[in-house]
Design a protein around this motif. Structure first.
Motif, PDB file in Angstrom:
ATOM      1  N   ILE A   1     -17.821 -11.472   2.797  1.00 21.49           N
ATOM      2  CA  ILE A   1     -17.959 -10.796   1.457  1.00 21.49           C
ATOM      3  C   ILE A   1     -16.568 -10.154   1.226  1.00 21.49           C
ATOM      4  O   ILE A   1     -16.044 -10.120  -0.043  1.00 21.49           O
ATOM      5  N   HIS A   2     -15.910  -9.706   2.013  1.00 23.37           N
ATOM      6  CA  HIS A   2     -14.613  -8.945   1.706  1.00 23.37           C
ATOM      7  C   HIS A   2     -13.683  -9.861   1.338  1.00 23.37           C
ATOM      8  O   HIS A   2     -12.848  -9.342   0.878  1.00 23.37           O
ATOM      9  N   ASP A   3     -13.807 -10.980   1.378  1.00 27.90           N
ATOM     10  CA  ASP A   3     -12.728 -11.959   0.815  1.00 27.90           C
ATOM     11  C   ASP A   3     -13.047 -12.230  -0.486  1.00 27.90           C
ATOM     12  O   ASP A   3     -12.204 -12.573  -1.333  1.00 27.90           O
ATOM     13  N   VAL A   4     -14.142 -12.119  -1.163  1.00 28.82           N
ATOM     14  CA  VAL A   4     -14.654 -12.159  -2.481  1.00 28.82           C
ATOM     15  C   VAL A   4     -14.068 -11.047  -3.113  1.00 28.82           C
ATOM     16  O   VAL A   4     -13.665 -11.196  -4.433  1.00 28.82           O
ATOM     17  N   ILE A   5     -14.254  -9.722  -2.682  1.00 31.17           N
ATOM     18  CA  ILE A   5     -13.994  -8.526  -3.210  1.00 31.17           C
ATOM     19  C   ILE A   5     -13.520  -7.868  -2.371  1.00 31.17           C
ATOM     20  O   ILE A   5     -13.965  -7.476  -1.264  1.00 31.17           O
ATOM     21  N   TYR A   6     -12.648  -6.847  -2.535  1.00 28.54           N
ATOM     22  CA  TYR A   6     -11.954  -6.044  -1.717  1.00 28.54           C
ATOM     23  C   TYR A   6     -11.693  -4.576  -2.421  1.00 28.54           C
ATOM     24  O   TYR A   6     -11.038  -4.452  -3.594  1.00 28.54           O
ATOM     25  N   PHE A   7     -12.120  -3.709  -1.515  1.00 31.56           N
ATOM     26  CA  PHE A   7     -11.763  -2.179  -2.010  1.00 31.56           C
ATOM     27  C   PHE A   7     -10.950  -1.684  -1.117  1.00 31.56           C
ATOM     28  O   PHE A   7     -11.215  -1.157   0.155  1.00 31.56           O
ATOM     29  N   PRO A   8      -9.741  -0.987  -1.583  1.00 30.06           N
ATOM     30  CA  PRO A   8      -8.686  -0.729  -0.734  1.00 30.06           C
ATOM     31  C   PRO A   8      -9.068   0.674  -0.383  1.00 30.06           C
ATOM     32  O   PRO A   8      -9.657   1.475  -1.334  1.00 30.06           O
ATOM     33  N   LYS A   9      -8.735   1.284   0.672  1.00 26.77           N
ATOM     34  CA  LYS A   9      -9.229   2.635   1.178  1.00 26.77           C
ATOM     35  C   LYS A   9      -7.864   3.638   0.612  1.00 26.77           C
ATOM     36  O   LYS A   9      -6.950   3.441   0.543  1.00 26.77           O
ATOM     37  N   CYS A  10      -8.299   4.915   0.541  1.00 26.43           N
ATOM     38  CA  CYS A  10      -7.558   6.106   0.413  1.00 26.43           C
ATOM     39  C   CYS A  10      -7.982   7.457   1.208  1.00 26.43           C
ATOM     40  O   CYS A  10      -9.159   7.272   1.618  1.00 26.43           O
ATOM     41  N   PHE A  11      -7.244   8.274   1.308  1.00 29.61           N
ATOM     42  CA  PHE A  11      -7.557   9.634   1.973  1.00 29.61           C
ATOM     43  C   PHE A  11      -8.470  10.360   1.016  1.00 29.61           C
ATOM     44  O   PHE A  11      -8.325  10.376  -0.235  1.00 29.61           O
ATOM     45  N   HIS A  12      -9.669  11.052   1.707  1.00 31.90           N
ATOM     46  CA  HIS A  12     -10.453  11.788   0.756  1.00 31.90           C
ATOM     47  C   HIS A  12      -9.688  13.160   0.902  1.00 31.90           C
ATOM     48  O   HIS A  12      -9.346  13.774   1.705  1.00 31.90           O
ATOM     49  N   LEU A  13      -9.822  13.680  -0.544  1.00 32.93           N
ATOM     50  CA  LEU A  13      -9.400  15.111  -0.810  1.00 32.93           C
ATOM     51  C   LEU A  13     -10.292  16.163  -1.043  1.00 32.93           C
ATOM     52  O   LEU A  13     -11.292  15.785  -1.859  1.00 32.93           O
ATOM     53  N   TYR A  14     -10.416  16.983   0.054  1.00 35.82           N
ATOM     54  CA  TYR A  14     -11.516  18.015  -0.072  1.00 35.82           C
ATOM     55  C   TYR A  14     -11.013  18.927  -1.418  1.00 35.82           C
ATOM     56  O   TYR A  14     -12.188  19.240  -2.190  1.00 35.82           O
ATOM     57  N   ASP A  15      -9.788  19.344  -1.862  1.00 43.17           N
ATOM     58  CA  ASP A  15      -9.462  20.066  -2.918  1.00 43.17           C
ATOM     59  C   ASP A  15      -8.362  19.224  -3.754  1.00 43.17           C
ATOM     60  O   ASP A  15      -7.090  19.182  -3.240  1.00 43.17           O
TER      61      ASP A  15
END
Length: 411
Positions: free
Chosen positions: A172-186
């Protein structure tokens, strides 16, 4: 001077004067015109037929194009600097710069998150029916029973294979890819993650982080919700609100026209559907996610590195030194942040369109007659969904490729 050379010089000057009378600006801007034509001239490998398909970078050292021209960015920076000098201390009024939510985008954030979950649920069932292939040495993906023969591999030792792909089964991740990022609390009070905090802060898909900052509440990723706007003192954010309760029901902030909307994600909608109905639902969710993400990105800032796929949702990019792209030594591993587009959050992964899954594989000699489409769209079309109007030109449905033995007869 010799007569022969003198006469030739006179004739040359007379010809120049005649050209100057006919086209007064031709000789004056000749050098500039040549330079402009040289810059704008297409490359030999570039085909105008695929002008609507994003062009891959020529080399790893090439930077991504700016969505907003640099001239406009410089003008905005000058205007902000002048406004800061005239009014050093001011109360920010417009959300989300003041730390508050944009009420009309809270419902859109829930819809985008719901559409993403439906896409993943639909693709998990379609991938068991529609074959997906992935090259072992590069990121090329193909939808079909047999991999294509187009020589576009850029992986290691591709020159020894004459740039041919080596196919294996994809996921599935070859069909569509969602890059990750850091979560901001504020996102306003502490908009940047420093290098020493990289292992302490959670990472999640960037499009989910965009929905969280726009009003989505998730238990595993808490975030601070303000009820009062913040102040800006000489460009620095100052918050006078006492933190009492960070859990605020964002449904109370939604505009009145979407209060009755059901934001619960019912993945059972994909159960009991035929293959064609499932493909239509997945394709509709794709367009809903893309259009909703574009609306949110008009107000909430998203940054991407100009040389690598790194993404950060927030007012500023992070300071984690993990860039390994071109020229990272001169930046000490820091990212070259710039404005991101929606396809930096969602990797569409363009694939070649196959008219018949059971037919012959795509030939390298006929590649100029084939079309392309995002892998999600291609998979849904192969499963029975109708071709969207937005991708008809890109998929080259009006082009009939010749047979291999007729290639010499086509001009």
């Amino acid at each position: 001077m010799h007569r022969r050379y003198l006469s030739s010089a006179i004739i040359f000057r007379l010809d120049s004067l005649k050209k100057l009378q006919l086209r007064p600006t031709h000789l004056l801007v000749f050098s500039r015109t040549v330079t402009k034509e040289t810059i704008e001239a297409p490359d030999g490998d570039y085909d105008h037929l695929y002008a609507d398909v994003p062009r891959p970078a020529k080399s790893k050292s090439e930077r991504k194009p700016y969505p907003t021209p640099m001239k406009i960015l410089v003008q905005r920076a000058k205007q902000e600097r002048e406004a800061r000098k005239l009014q050093p201390c001011k109360l920010l009024e417009e959300p989300p710069e003041n730390g508050l939510l944009v009420p009309e985008l809270v419902g859109v954030a829930h819809q985008v998150y719901r559409a993403r979950e439906l896409i993943l649920s639909g693709l998990s069932k379609l991938v068991n029916v529609i074959p997906v292939l992935r090259c072992r040495h590069c990121f090329e993906v193909h939808i079909g029973q047999v991999g294509h023969e187009i020589r576009t591999c850029t992986g290691p030792k591709s020159g020894l294979r004459n740039a041919t792909h080596v196919w294996r089964k994809g996921r599935i991740h070859d069909v569509i890819y969602f890059p990750k990022c850091f979560h901001l609390y504020d996102r306003v009070g502490k908009p940047r993650i420093i290098h020493t905090e990289s292992r302490k802060v959670k990472q999640l898909p960037a499009i989910v982080e965009l929905c969280i900052q726009a009003g989505l509440n998730l238990e595993n990723h808490p975030t601070k919700r303000r009820t009062r706007p913040v102040c800006s003192i000489e460009g620095r954010i100052v918050d006078f609100e006492i933190e009492t309760n960070t859990k605020i029901d964002t449904r109370d902030l939604v505009a009145s026209e979407v209060i009755g909307t059901d934001y619960s994600i019912d993945l059972s909608l994909t159960e009991g559907l035929t293959l064609r109905e499932l493909s239509i639902l997945t394709l509709d969710s794709w367009f809903e996610m893309i259009s909703g993400a574009k609306k949110i990105m008009e107000r909430y800032k998203v940054h991407t590195c100009g040389y690598c796929p790194e993404v950060q949702v927030g007012p500023k990019g992070h300071k984690v030194r993990n860039c390994r792209a071109s020229k990272h030594q001169s930046r000490n591993g820091m990212h070259a942040w710039q404005e991101a587009t929606v396809f930096d959050l969602v990797g569409p992964n363009y694939v070649w369109h196959v008219a018949d899954l059971s037919g012959l594989p795509l030939s390298n000699d006929l590649k100029r007659y084939y079309g392309k489409a995002p892998a999600v769209v291609e998979m849904c079309v192969q499963a029975g969904a109708s071709v969207p109007d937005e991708y008809r030109s890109m998929m080259r449905l009006d082009v009939v490729p010749p047979c291999r033995d007729e290639l010499d007869l086509v001009t």
